[in-house]
Design a protein around this motif. Sequence first.
Motif, PDB file in Angstrom:
ATOM      1  N   GLY A   4       0.048   6.267  12.124  1.00  0.00           N
ATOM      2  CA  GLY A   4       0.025   6.671  13.633  1.00  0.00           C
ATOM      3  C   GLY A   4       0.523   5.356  14.430  1.00  0.00           C
ATOM      4  N   ARG A   5       0.067   3.846  13.997  1.00  0.00           N
ATOM      5  CA  ARG A   5       0.028   2.827  14.413  1.00  0.00           C
ATOM      6  C   ARG A   5       0.937   2.309  14.477  1.00  0.00           C
ATOM      7  N   SER A   6       1.789   2.371  13.172  1.00  0.00           N
ATOM      8  CA  SER A   6       2.403   2.108  12.498  1.00  0.00           C
ATOM      9  C   SER A   6       3.902   2.517  12.350  1.00  0.00           C
ATOM     10  N   ILE A   7       3.626   4.177  12.719  1.00  0.00           N
ATOM     11  CA  ILE A   7       5.107   4.404  13.178  1.00  0.00           C
ATOM     12  C   ILE A   7       5.473   4.011  14.848  1.00  0.00           C
ATOM     13  N   ILE A   8       4.807   4.184  15.611  1.00  0.00           N
ATOM     14  CA  ILE A   8       4.673   3.672  17.210  1.00  0.00           C
ATOM     15  C   ILE A   8       5.164   2.637  17.478  1.00  0.00           C
ATOM     16  N   ASN A   9       4.248   1.236  16.276  1.00  0.00           N
ATOM     17  CA  ASN A   9       5.128   0.333  16.636  1.00  0.00           C
ATOM     18  C   ASN A   9       5.710  -0.607  16.108  1.00  0.00           C
ATOM     19  N   ARG A  10       7.227   0.302  14.804  1.00  0.00           N
ATOM     20  CA  ARG A  10       7.502   0.204  14.421  1.00  0.00           C
ATOM     21  C   ARG A  10       8.916  -0.752  14.609  1.00  0.00           C
ATOM     22  N   VAL A  11       9.202  -1.877  13.786  1.00  0.00           N
ATOM     23  CA  VAL A  11      10.485  -2.710  14.139  1.00  0.00           C
ATOM     24  C   VAL A  11      11.162  -2.104  12.996  1.00  0.00           C
ATOM     25  N   PRO A  12      12.174  -3.144  14.138  1.00  0.00           N
ATOM     26  CA  PRO A  12      14.016  -3.063  13.182  1.00  0.00           C
ATOM     27  C   PRO A  12      14.104  -3.485  11.917  1.00  0.00           C
ATOM     28  N   PHE A  13      14.983  -2.834  11.876  1.00  0.00           N
ATOM     29  CA  PHE A  13      14.950  -3.368  10.180  1.00  0.00           C
ATOM     30  C   PHE A  13      15.007  -4.654   9.781  1.00  0.00           C
ATOM     31  N   GLU A  14      15.995  -5.118  10.776  1.00  0.00           N
ATOM     32  CA  GLU A  14      16.177  -6.011  10.470  1.00  0.00           C
ATOM     33  C   GLU A  14      15.299  -7.803  10.384  1.00  0.00           C
ATOM     34  N   SER A  15      14.467  -7.120  10.943  1.00  0.00           N
ATOM     35  CA  SER A  15      13.584  -8.666  11.458  1.00  0.00           C
ATOM     36  C   SER A  15      12.130  -8.310  10.277  1.00  0.00           C
ATOM     37  N   SER A  16      12.221  -6.861   9.792  1.00  0.00           N
ATOM     38  CA  SER A  16      11.227  -6.699   8.584  1.00  0.00           C
ATOM     39  C   SER A  16      11.675  -7.932   7.377  1.00  0.00           C
ATOM     40  N   MET A  17      13.055  -7.875   7.246  1.00  0.00           N
ATOM     41  CA  MET A  17      13.852  -8.554   5.925  1.00  0.00           C
ATOM     42  C   MET A  17      13.585  -9.620   6.591  1.00  0.00           C
ATOM     43  N   LYS A  18      13.406 -10.312   7.431  1.00  0.00           N
ATOM     44  CA  LYS A  18      13.209 -12.065   8.326  1.00  0.00           C
ATOM     45  C   LYS A  18      12.490 -12.373   7.301  1.00  0.00           C
ATOM     46  N   ALA A  19      10.978 -11.327   7.054  1.00  0.00           N
ATOM     47  CA  ALA A  19       9.549 -11.777   7.745  1.00  0.00           C
ATOM     48  C   ALA A  19       9.197 -12.291   5.950  1.00  0.00           C
ATOM     49  N   ASN A  20      10.214 -11.319   5.027  1.00  0.00           N
ATOM     50  CA  ASN A  20      10.165 -11.789   3.384  1.00  0.00           C
ATOM     51  C   ASN A  20      10.684 -12.914   2.284  1.00  0.00           C
ATOM     52  N   ASP A  70       0.716  -1.468  -0.186  1.00  0.00           N
ATOM     53  CA  ASP A  70      -0.114   0.246   0.222  1.00  0.00           C
ATOM     54  C   ASP A  70       0.321   1.153  -0.469  1.00  0.00           C
ATOM     55  N   GLU A  71       0.431   2.546  -0.114  1.00  0.00           N
ATOM     56  CA  GLU A  71       1.002   3.833  -0.889  1.00  0.00           C
ATOM     57  C   GLU A  71       0.716   4.548   1.187  1.00  0.00           C
ATOM     58  N   LEU A  72       1.622   4.838   1.178  1.00  0.00           N
ATOM     59  CA  LEU A  72       1.656   5.409   2.282  1.00  0.00           C
ATOM     60  C   LEU A  72       0.595   6.705   2.301  1.00  0.00           C
ATOM     61  N   GLU A  73       0.467   7.418   1.682  1.00  0.00           N
ATOM     62  CA  GLU A  73       0.112   8.965   1.516  1.00  0.00           C
ATOM     63  C   GLU A  73      -1.534   8.190   1.551  1.00  0.00           C
ATOM     64  N   TYR A  74      -1.794   7.621   0.872  1.00  0.00           N
ATOM     65  CA  TYR A  74      -3.910   6.886   1.160  1.00  0.00           C
ATOM     66  C   TYR A  74      -4.344   6.181   2.234  1.00  0.00           C
ATOM     67  N   ALA A  75      -3.020   5.674   3.513  1.00  0.00           N
ATOM     68  CA  ALA A  75      -3.398   5.027   4.210  1.00  0.00           C
ATOM     69  C   ALA A  75      -3.613   6.176   5.686  1.00  0.00           C
ATOM     70  N   ASP A  76      -4.584   5.072   6.264  1.00  0.00           N
ATOM     71  CA  ASP A  76      -6.154   6.080   6.787  1.00  0.00           C
ATOM     72  C   ASP A  76      -4.489   6.782   8.322  1.00  0.00           C
ATOM     73  N   GLU A  77      -4.898   7.616   8.978  1.00  0.00           N
ATOM     74  CA  GLU A  77      -4.415   8.761   9.369  1.00  0.00           C
ATOM     75  C   GLU A  77      -3.833   7.732  11.099  1.00  0.00           C
ATOM     76  N   VAL A  78      -5.252   6.503  11.206  1.00  0.00           N
ATOM     77  CA  VAL A  78      -4.847   6.051  12.905  1.00  0.00           C
ATOM     78  C   VAL A  78      -3.682   4.924  12.132  1.00  0.00           C
ATOM     79  N   THR A  79      -4.361   4.328  11.416  1.00  0.00           N
ATOM     80  CA  THR A  79      -3.547   2.792  10.769  1.00  0.00           C
ATOM     81  C   THR A  79      -2.048   2.972  10.622  1.00  0.00           C
TER      82      THR A  79
END
Lengths: 206, 206
Positions: B190-206, B179-188
């Motif tokens: 906002g939550r995705s910034i607060i609950n950000r994850v270490p870059f390494e762990s996001s790499m592992k998930a793919n 999804d494009e960031l610009e079209y996301a609703d602000e609550v979602t």
Amino acid sequence: MEFSSKLLENAVYEMSQLPGIGKRTALRLVLHLLKQPEERTELLAHALLKLKSEVNFCKNCHNISDTEVCEICANPKRDETLVCVVEDIRDVMAIENTSQYNGLYHVLGGKISPMEGVGPQDLNIASLVKKVRDGTIKELILALSSTMEGDTTNFYIYKQLEGLEVTTSTIARGISVGDELEYADEVTLGRSIINRVPFESSMKAN
Amino acid sequence: MEFSSKLLENAVYEMSQLPGIGKRTALRLVLHLLKQPEERTELLAHALLKLKSEVNFCKNCHNISDTEVCEICANPKRDETLVCVVEDIRDVMAIENTSQYNGLYHVLGGKISPMEGVGPQDLNIASLVKKVRDGTIKELILALSSTMEGDTTNFYIYKQLEGLEVTTSTIARGISVGDELEYADEVTLGRSIINRVPFESSMKAN
């Protein structure tokens, strides 16, 4: 879609055989029934089974009816010299809703469609021709949808009636009441100009 | 809508009791069944009746199952210390589809919703608390939808578990993959910034 239960999978499969119901919708409907009291499912299942096994079609117009002859055909106030030929009983309901029609109906049960394997012998056409030949009908309104299949069926019926004394007409095509001209498709707009009606008669209809 | 037959009217009425099926759609479905061979209606009706009368819920996780304990709960390879709490079996199917989860489930059968008259006693919450009290569960993933009812249910369960030795977590909310960031609703967002994850762990998930 992976199901945890064969019973569930089977119910979803059967539900998804209905037109316009995909697997996901079918699952939603089936789970809804599971949450409802048991009577709901029984009422639905028995209503469908009863309809399918006991359904009766009017022997005159082939409309669905609980009696041998449907209420419309049995009504002495309706004009039996005027018959409107329609595709299925939804069309009868739609025309009855207008309260503008006082004749009888003839339900064909479909349209001629070689693509779907529906030929003239699959429709109630022979009984229509017989009715016309018997002589009480003065006018036949061909009210099938204006698709290729509808036109083919209209033409087939028209041909079958050649030499018989009956006026055939078709329902008027034109711009819907309330519609803007600029958004109408050109075929419809063209027809509505060719088949223009005297202003006085359009006043009467309102 | 005026029907020419009581049998038809009854079948349409029962069909239109299903969620999202209006009278017109119900009529279309019923007329479709009428045109099909009789077996179609019988298969549908009997599949629904059989499901409703013979349906069985897994005694452990309350998932629909043909056996006393469902395949997931009976699978020795799954991690029985990890339990994912979901609303209904569609959520189980959705999570199973990801092939990313190796624990067990607990199907609540709904959400607490005072508006619809659904209280905690109508859901499989007591059995969940009992399971946690019994001690094998180490982590409980609360995976209800993030609506007011979902949040209420999450909170209720959380309160019930107070003092018990279990880790509770909830599934991550954030921008959908792709999804494009610009079209996301602000609550979602906002939550995705607060609950950000270490870059390494996001790499592992793919």
